[in-house]
Design an enzyme around this catalytic site. Structure first.
Site, PDB file in Angstrom:
ATOM      1  N   GLU A  32       8.494  42.035 134.474  1.00  0.00           N
ATOM      2  CA  GLU A  32       9.203  42.002 133.042  1.00  0.00           C
ATOM      3  C   GLU A  32       9.291  40.418 132.883  1.00  0.00           C
ATOM      4  OE1 GLU A  32       7.840  43.744 130.516  1.00  0.00           O
ATOM      5  OE2 GLU A  32       8.990  45.478 131.445  1.00  0.00           O
ATOM      6  N   HIS A  33       8.926  40.062 131.636  1.00  0.00           N
ATOM      7  CA  HIS A  33       9.616  38.737 131.254  1.00  0.00           C
ATOM      8  C   HIS A  33       9.073  37.414 132.407  1.00  0.00           C
ATOM      9  CE1 HIS A  33      11.726  39.103 127.549  1.00  0.00           C
ATOM     10  NE2 HIS A  33      12.051  40.138 127.853  1.00  0.00           N
ATOM     11  N   ASP A  35       5.273  37.153 132.545  1.00  0.00           N
ATOM     12  CA  ASP A  35       4.063  36.737 132.184  1.00  0.00           C
ATOM     13  C   ASP A  35       3.800  35.315 131.672  1.00  0.00           C
ATOM     14  OD1 ASP A  35       5.226  37.235 129.600  1.00  0.00           O
ATOM     15  OD2 ASP A  35       3.329  38.151 128.944  1.00  0.00           O
ATOM     16  N   SER A  66      -2.523  50.168 104.666  1.00  0.00           N
ATOM     17  CA  SER A  66      -2.072  51.057 105.851  1.00  0.00           C
ATOM     18  C   SER A  66      -1.401  52.277 105.616  1.00  0.00           C
ATOM     19  CB  SER A  66      -0.731  50.079 106.529  1.00  0.00           C
ATOM     20  OG  SER A  66      -0.128  50.931 107.450  1.00  0.00           O
ATOM     21  N   SER A 124       4.090  47.380 122.155  1.00  0.00           N
ATOM     22  CA  SER A 124       2.932  46.433 121.548  1.00  0.00           C
ATOM     23  C   SER A 124       2.184  46.833 120.461  1.00  0.00           C
ATOM     24  CB  SER A 124       2.230  45.919 122.868  1.00  0.00           C
ATOM     25  OG  SER A 124       2.789  45.249 123.942  1.00  0.00           O
ATOM     26  N   SER A 125       2.918  47.349 119.302  1.00  0.00           N
ATOM     27  CA  SER A 125       1.907  47.514 118.159  1.00  0.00           C
ATOM     28  C   SER A 125       1.320  46.220 117.636  1.00  0.00           C
ATOM     29  CB  SER A 125       3.001  48.428 117.375  1.00  0.00           C
ATOM     30  OG  SER A 125       3.955  47.766 116.939  1.00  0.00           O
ATOM     31  N   GLU A 158       0.045  35.090 117.879  1.00  0.00           N
ATOM     32  CA  GLU A 158       1.056  35.443 118.090  1.00  0.00           C
ATOM     33  C   GLU A 158       2.086  34.393 118.068  1.00  0.00           C
ATOM     34  OE1 GLU A 158       2.052  39.143 118.438  1.00  0.00           O
ATOM     35  OE2 GLU A 158       4.066  38.674 118.362  1.00  0.00           O
ATOM     36  N   ASP A 170       0.435  41.523 126.991  1.00  0.00           N
ATOM     37  CA  ASP A 170       0.258  42.523 125.996  1.00  0.00           C
ATOM     38  C   ASP A 170      -1.031  42.710 125.449  1.00  0.00           C
ATOM     39  OD1 ASP A 170       3.032  42.927 126.442  1.00  0.00           O
ATOM     40  OD2 ASP A 170       3.647  42.311 124.342  1.00  0.00           O
ATOM     41  N   TYR A 220      14.059  36.592 122.145  1.00  0.00           N
ATOM     42  CA  TYR A 220      12.868  36.250 123.099  1.00  0.00           C
ATOM     43  C   TYR A 220      12.516  34.800 123.390  1.00  0.00           C
ATOM     44  CZ  TYR A 220       8.135  36.994 125.196  1.00  0.00           C
ATOM     45  OH  TYR A 220       7.021  37.053 126.095  1.00  0.00           O
TER      46      TYR A 220
HETATM   47  C1  GLA Z   1       6.769  41.020 125.229  1.00  0.00           C
HETATM   48  C2  GLA Z   1       5.874  40.054 125.078  1.00  0.00           C
HETATM   49  C3  GLA Z   1       4.990  39.937 126.544  1.00  0.00           C
HETATM   50  C4  GLA Z   1       6.056  39.883 127.741  1.00  0.00           C
HETATM   51  C5  GLA Z   1       7.159  41.095 127.503  1.00  0.00           C
HETATM   52  C6  GLA Z   1       8.168  41.148 128.611  1.00  0.00           C
HETATM   53  O1  GLA Z   1       6.370  42.574 125.289  1.00  0.00           O
HETATM   54  O2  GLA Z   1       5.051  39.938 124.004  1.00  0.00           O
HETATM   55  O3  GLA Z   1       4.291  38.771 126.584  1.00  0.00           O
HETATM   56  O4  GLA Z   1       6.753  38.461 127.674  1.00  0.00           O
HETATM   57  O5  GLA Z   1       7.782  40.837 126.293  1.00  0.00           O
HETATM   58  O6  GLA Z   1       7.731  41.204 129.737  1.00  0.00           O
END
Ligand code: GLA
Length: 391
Positions: A32-33, A35, A66, A124-125, A158, A170, A220
């Protein structure tokens, strides 16, 4: 799941949808965190996702509707677009803008979106809606992009159009996901392997904290920035391109360079988390779920204390899990600041887990979480059987 999407399309646009597409959401098992630090991650696509039904029009207008949100947009075909407000349609609009900037000839479209990923849940919507839109445009207008290019353009939208400096995990997971497989993805080289998620008599539970997420995007981006500061500092002594180019042994020898306490903690999380993914991959391959579960707990601890992206809601889920002998491991998944946790739970004990975690959480936090037993599904695609009965 039946939502009569074709019928809804017919009611809204007064004509038949020509095609339908689906892109899933994702959970990340571990990694996590990292990528955006060139690390290894292990996400899987889930069976919740985003559907889009579409029919081209000759009015040179993009019409976005929607079933999840009241806000809608009718916008004429122009040369370029900008993000307006915080509405959901900015994501597909950003993708359309990318295609136009890359010199693709588009036609007006009537589009109906529907998603069953809980919104703001960290599943991840946003990547799902980006990738399904990119896939649709590529298919309808013979864009010629490979699937990897669609992933990269989703991330670009994004980062630039939406303004979140996310990594590639994601978009990659929702595009390349495979049923019953996790993706071992190297975010530096983009090489990946689809590995069997052999969970034996365990199931993967997803626990949505239902916490409204505030300021998640700015926090973030702040973490991304802190990692860049750590990298620049380490580059004084090390010839590296990413924080994850080194392991924790090497980090220990050079960490004295980082004098800012917060930056030091962020870098330590990133580098140790990358090491944990390697151990987790081995544990999964060996069918050693106890060891995999311990790595999940260690990952959560680090995200809580070093990376500081958890919160009392996600912590409550993990605290409860640690008291239940039928849980091998649990952790927050995704960006954090609310959103979802995952837990590896003995299949036979899932119902008890679900009830007890709900009680514990509600008592502590004041409202209930939602608990799902997750199925690992396929990545983005055209829904071939676009029969009214199917979706
Ligand atoms: C979000 C981001 C991803 C990743 C995660 C944490 O989902 O979109 O790219 O950094 O947080 O792992």
């Amino acid at each position: 799941m039946k939502h009569n999407l074709h019928q809804q399309f017919q009611i809204i646009f007064n004509k038949e949808a020509e095609k339908a597409y689906f892109s899933p959401g994702r959970v990340n098992l571990i990694g996590e965190h990292i990528d955006y630090n060139g690390g290894l991650v292990m996400p899987c696509a889930i069976t919740f996702g985003t559907y889009v039904l579409v029919s081209p029009n000759n009015d040179h207008v993009f019409r976005f509707r929607s079933l999840n949100f009241d806000d809608k947009l009718d916008i004429p075909l122009k040369e370029t677009y900008k993000k307006t407000g915080e509405s959901w349609f900015n994501y597909p609009l950003g993708i359309i803008d990318y295609f136009l900037q890359d010199s693709h000839q588009l036609q007006g479209l009537d589009m109906l979106y529907y998603g069953d990923i809980p919104i703001s849940s960290g599943l991840s919507s946003s990547a799902s809606i980006e990738v399904v839109t990119a896939y649709m445009l590529n298919d309808l207008f013979n864009g010629g992009y490979t699937k990897l290019e669609l992933v990269q353009l989703g991330k670009q939208v994004e980062n630039v159009f939406i303004g979140v400096n996310c990594g590639i995990m994601d978009q990659f997971a929702v595009a390349f996901g495979e049923k019953d497989k996790a993706l071992m993805l190297n975010c530096d080289t983009l090489e990946y392997e689809a590995v069997n998620t052999n969970l034996g008599d365990y199931v993967l539970a997803i626990i949505n904290t239902n916490k409204p997420r505030k300021l998640a995007e700015s926090k973030y981006n702040e973490r991304v920035q802190e990692c860049q500061t750590a990298l620049k500092t380490l580059q004084q002594e090390l010839d590296i391109q990413n924080l994850c180019d080194i392991d924790s042994g090497t980090f220990k020898k050079h960490q004295h360079l980082i004098t800012e306490g917060t930056v030091l903690k962020r870098a330590q999380h990133v580098i140790e988390e990358n090491d944990r993914v390697k151990l987790a991959a081995k544990a999964l391959a060996d069918g050693n779920l106890q060891s995999f579960g311990q790595l999940m707990y260690a990952s959560h601890d680090s995200l809580k204390n070093l990376y500081e992206v958890s919160g009392k809601e996600l912590d409550a889920v993990v605290e409860y899990s640690q008291t239940n002998p039928n849980v091998a491991g649990a952790r927050m998944t995704g960006a954090g600041f609310g959103g979802c946790a995952i837990a590896l739970v003995k299949e036979s004990a899932f119902d008890t887990f679900s009830k007890e975690v709900t009680d514990y959480y509600t008592e502590k936090i004041g409202y209930a979480p939602s608990v799902y037993s997750s199925l690992i599904g396929d990545g983005v695609g055209l829904l071939k059987e676009t029969l009214n009965t199917n979706i």
